[in-house]
Design a protein around this motif. Sequence first.
Motif, PDB file in Angstrom:
ATOM      1  N   TRP A  35       0.840  -1.185   0.000  1.00 58.63           N
ATOM      2  CA  TRP A  35       0.000   0.000   0.000  1.00 58.63           C
ATOM      3  C   TRP A  35       0.875   1.235   0.000  1.00 58.63           C
ATOM      4  CZ3 TRP A  35      -1.059   3.792   3.886  1.00 58.63           C
ATOM      5  CH2 TRP A  35      -2.164   4.596   3.615  1.00 58.63           C
ATOM      6  N   ARG A  36       0.447   2.270  -0.729  1.00 59.34           N
ATOM      7  CA  ARG A  36       1.136   3.559  -0.737  1.00 59.34           C
ATOM      8  C   ARG A  36       0.148   4.612  -0.299  1.00 59.34           C
ATOM      9  NH1 ARG A  36       1.551   8.088  -3.536  1.00 59.34           N
ATOM     10  NH2 ARG A  36       3.529   9.188  -3.539  1.00 59.34           N
ATOM     11  N   CYS A  37       0.504   5.371   0.712  1.00 65.75           N
ATOM     12  CA  CYS A  37      -0.364   6.406   1.256  1.00 65.75           C
ATOM     13  C   CYS A  37      -0.363   7.628   0.344  1.00 65.75           C
ATOM     14  CB  CYS A  37       0.096   6.807   2.654  1.00 65.75           C
ATOM     15  SG  CYS A  37      -0.927   8.105   3.385  1.00 65.75           S
ATOM     16  N   PRO A  38      -1.547   8.070  -0.100  1.00 62.41           N
ATOM     17  CA  PRO A  38      -1.600   9.277  -0.924  1.00 62.41           C
ATOM     18  C   PRO A  38      -1.358  10.543  -0.102  1.00 62.41           C
ATOM     19  CG  PRO A  38      -3.799   8.483  -0.516  1.00 62.41           C
ATOM     20  CD  PRO A  38      -2.857   7.466   0.066  1.00 62.41           C
ATOM     21  N   GLY A  39      -1.471  10.438   1.216  1.00 64.69           N
ATOM     22  CA  GLY A  39      -1.266  11.593   2.075  1.00 64.69           C
ATOM     23  C   GLY A  39       0.198  11.902   2.330  1.00 64.69           C
ATOM     24  N   CYS A  40       0.938  10.907   2.829  1.00 64.55           N
ATOM     25  CA  CYS A  40       2.336  11.155   3.208  1.00 64.55           C
ATOM     26  C   CYS A  40       3.346  10.398   2.355  1.00 64.55           C
ATOM     27  CB  CYS A  40       2.536  10.817   4.683  1.00 64.55           C
ATOM     28  SG  CYS A  40       2.457   9.052   5.073  1.00 64.55           S
ATOM     29  N   GLY A  41       2.884   9.489   1.487  1.00 65.59           N
ATOM     30  CA  GLY A  41       3.781   8.756   0.609  1.00 65.59           C
ATOM     31  C   GLY A  41       4.417   7.526   1.225  1.00 65.59           C
ATOM     32  N   SER A  42       4.109   7.221   2.487  1.00 64.87           N
ATOM     33  CA  SER A  42       4.655   6.023   3.121  1.00 64.87           C
ATOM     34  C   SER A  42       4.166   4.784   2.390  1.00 64.87           C
ATOM     35  CB  SER A  42       4.209   5.940   4.583  1.00 64.87           C
ATOM     36  OG  SER A  42       4.742   6.996   5.320  1.00 64.87           O
ATOM     37  N   THR A  43       4.999   3.740   2.387  1.00 62.52           N
ATOM     38  CA  THR A  43       4.622   2.480   1.757  1.00 62.52           C
ATOM     39  C   THR A  43       4.842   1.345   2.741  1.00 62.52           C
ATOM     40  OG1 THR A  43       6.829   2.133   0.843  1.00 62.52           O
ATOM     41  CG2 THR A  43       5.234   3.289  -0.563  1.00 62.52           C
ATOM     42  N   GLY A  44       4.157   0.257   2.495  1.00 60.83           N
ATOM     43  CA  GLY A  44       4.311  -0.928   3.325  1.00 60.83           C
ATOM     44  C   GLY A  44       3.154  -1.874   3.112  1.00 60.83           C
ATOM     45  N   PRO A  45       3.219  -3.050   3.726  1.00 64.98           N
ATOM     46  CA  PRO A  45       2.140  -4.012   3.565  1.00 64.98           C
ATOM     47  C   PRO A  45       0.885  -3.583   4.335  1.00 64.98           C
ATOM     48  CG  PRO A  45       3.756  -4.857   5.095  1.00 64.98           C
ATOM     49  CD  PRO A  45       4.299  -3.567   4.548  1.00 64.98           C
ATOM     50  N   LEU A  46      -0.244  -4.050   3.866  1.00 66.57           N
ATOM     51  CA  LEU A  46      -1.528  -3.771   4.503  1.00 66.57           C
ATOM     52  C   LEU A  46      -1.491  -4.128   5.989  1.00 66.57           C
ATOM     53  CD1 LEU A  46      -4.814  -3.638   3.157  1.00 66.57           C
ATOM     54  CD2 LEU A  46      -4.684  -5.649   4.586  1.00 66.57           C
ATOM     55  N   ALA A  47      -0.723  -5.150   6.349  1.00 68.57           N
ATOM     56  CA  ALA A  47      -0.637  -5.597   7.738  1.00 68.57           C
ATOM     57  C   ALA A  47      -0.120  -4.509   8.680  1.00 68.57           C
ATOM     58  CB  ALA A  47       0.249  -6.836   7.842  1.00 68.57           C
ATOM     59  N   GLU A  48       0.584  -3.495   8.153  1.00 70.77           N
ATOM     60  CA  GLU A  48       1.131  -2.436   9.003  1.00 70.77           C
ATOM     61  C   GLU A  48       0.161  -1.281   9.245  1.00 70.77           C
ATOM     62  OE1 GLU A  48       4.847  -1.227   7.312  1.00 70.77           O
ATOM     63  OE2 GLU A  48       5.828  -3.110   7.829  1.00 70.77           O
ATOM     64  N   LEU A  49      -0.993  -1.302   8.579  1.00 68.63           N
ATOM     65  CA  LEU A  49      -1.981  -0.238   8.784  1.00 68.63           C
ATOM     66  C   LEU A  49      -2.579  -0.337  10.177  1.00 68.63           C
ATOM     67  CD1 LEU A  49      -3.818  -0.405   5.346  1.00 68.63           C
ATOM     68  CD2 LEU A  49      -2.115   1.270   6.076  1.00 68.63           C
ATOM     69  N   HIS A  50      -3.061   0.760  10.699  1.00 68.15           N
ATOM     70  CA  HIS A  50      -3.740   0.780  11.993  1.00 68.15           C
ATOM     71  C   HIS A  50      -5.230   0.613  11.733  1.00 68.15           C
ATOM     72  CE1 HIS A  50      -0.349   3.210  14.138  1.00 68.15           C
ATOM     73  NE2 HIS A  50       0.078   2.077  13.635  1.00 68.15           N
ATOM     74  N   VAL A  51      -5.827  -0.414  12.336  1.00 69.58           N
ATOM     75  CA  VAL A  51      -7.227  -0.743  12.086  1.00 69.58           C
ATOM     76  C   VAL A  51      -8.065  -0.395  13.312  1.00 69.58           C
ATOM     77  CG1 VAL A  51      -8.848  -2.584  11.488  1.00 69.58           C
ATOM     78  CG2 VAL A  51      -6.540  -2.581  10.517  1.00 69.58           C
ATOM     79  N   TYR A  52      -9.168   0.302  13.070  1.00 68.65           N
ATOM     80  CA  TYR A  52     -10.080   0.721  14.131  1.00 68.65           C
ATOM     81  C   TYR A  52     -11.442   0.086  13.872  1.00 68.65           C
ATOM     82  CZ  TYR A  52      -6.407   4.145  14.744  1.00 68.65           C
ATOM     83  OH  TYR A  52      -5.192   4.741  14.933  1.00 68.65           O
ATOM     84  N   GLY A  53     -12.148  -0.224  14.937  1.00 63.89           N
ATOM     85  CA  GLY A  53     -13.472  -0.831  14.808  1.00 63.89           C
ATOM     86  C   GLY A  53     -13.770  -1.613  16.063  1.00 63.89           C
ATOM     87  N   PRO A  54     -14.699  -2.498  16.093  1.00 61.15           N
ATOM     88  CA  PRO A  54     -15.305  -3.131  14.927  1.00 61.15           C
ATOM     89  C   PRO A  54     -16.594  -2.470  14.428  1.00 61.15           C
ATOM     90  CG  PRO A  54     -15.947  -4.361  16.849  1.00 61.15           C
ATOM     91  CD  PRO A  54     -15.052  -3.215  17.310  1.00 61.15           C
ATOM     92  N   GLU A  55     -17.205  -1.593  15.195  1.00 58.18           N
ATOM     93  CA  GLU A  55     -18.497  -1.052  14.778  1.00 58.18           C
ATOM     94  C   GLU A  55     -18.394   0.392  14.345  1.00 58.18           C
ATOM     95  OE1 GLU A  55     -20.998  -2.990  14.369  1.00 58.18           O
ATOM     96  OE2 GLU A  55     -20.060  -4.695  15.339  1.00 58.18           O
ATOM     97  N   PRO A  56     -19.056   0.808  13.325  1.00 56.10           N
ATOM     98  CA  PRO A  56     -19.975   0.051  12.469  1.00 56.10           C
ATOM     99  C   PRO A  56     -19.255  -0.801  11.438  1.00 56.10           C
ATOM    100  CG  PRO A  56     -19.863   2.279  11.658  1.00 56.10           C
ATOM    101  CD  PRO A  56     -18.989   2.214  12.903  1.00 56.10           C
ATOM    102  N   GLY A  57     -17.924  -0.699  11.397  1.00 48.93           N
ATOM    103  CA  GLY A  57     -17.115  -1.507  10.487  1.00 48.93           C
ATOM    104  C   GLY A  57     -15.658  -1.274  10.826  1.00 48.93           C
ATOM    105  N   LEU A  58     -14.780  -1.818  10.018  1.00 52.73           N
ATOM    106  CA  LEU A  58     -13.345  -1.656  10.237  1.00 52.73           C
ATOM    107  C   LEU A  58     -12.812  -0.536   9.351  1.00 52.73           C
ATOM    108  CD1 LEU A  58     -12.334  -5.410  10.215  1.00 52.73           C
ATOM    109  CD2 LEU A  58     -12.678  -3.933  12.204  1.00 52.73           C
ATOM    110  N   THR A  59     -11.993   0.326   9.912  1.00 52.67           N
ATOM    111  CA  THR A  59     -11.342   1.398   9.167  1.00 52.67           C
ATOM    112  C   THR A  59      -9.846   1.227   9.337  1.00 52.67           C
ATOM    113  OG1 THR A  59     -13.181   2.929   9.510  1.00 52.67           O
ATOM    114  CG2 THR A  59     -11.068   3.893   8.918  1.00 52.67           C
ATOM    115  N   ALA A  60      -9.125   1.072   8.225  1.00 50.21           N
ATOM    116  CA  ALA A  60      -7.664   0.941   8.253  1.00 50.21           C
ATOM    117  C   ALA A  60      -7.062   2.278   7.843  1.00 50.21           C
ATOM    118  CB  ALA A  60      -7.216  -0.160   7.304  1.00 50.21           C
TER     119      ALA A  60
END
Length: 96
Positions: A35-60
């Motif tokens: 994944w490449r962030c359009p905001g800051c340009g950082s790259t890395g695997p999806l596994a490194e994203l910060h995930v919030y939730g679970p309700e109403p859904g998951l936001t990475a």
Amino acid sequence: MTQVSPHHDSPHLDGNSLAGPLSDLFAVDVTQAWWRCPGCGSTGPLAELHVYGPEPGLTARCAHCSQVALRLVRHEEHTWLTLGGAEGAFRFRTAR
């Protein structure tokens, strides 16, 4: 089926043409997807994203700047997937 869009002069295919390419993408371990962030340009695997939730859904979100990478909302009959901060979403029928 090839059609000419009322918004563009060039011909286009319908969404069914994505079935093969997308099945290749989603048939893998998505946590390793890059994944490449359009905001800051950082790259890395999806596994490194910060995930919030679970309700109403998951936001990475980007671990560096908190830019939204994806949202995943599961409902009784459907799963909604939004990539990035886009306003549009994909809806998949939930397997029963």
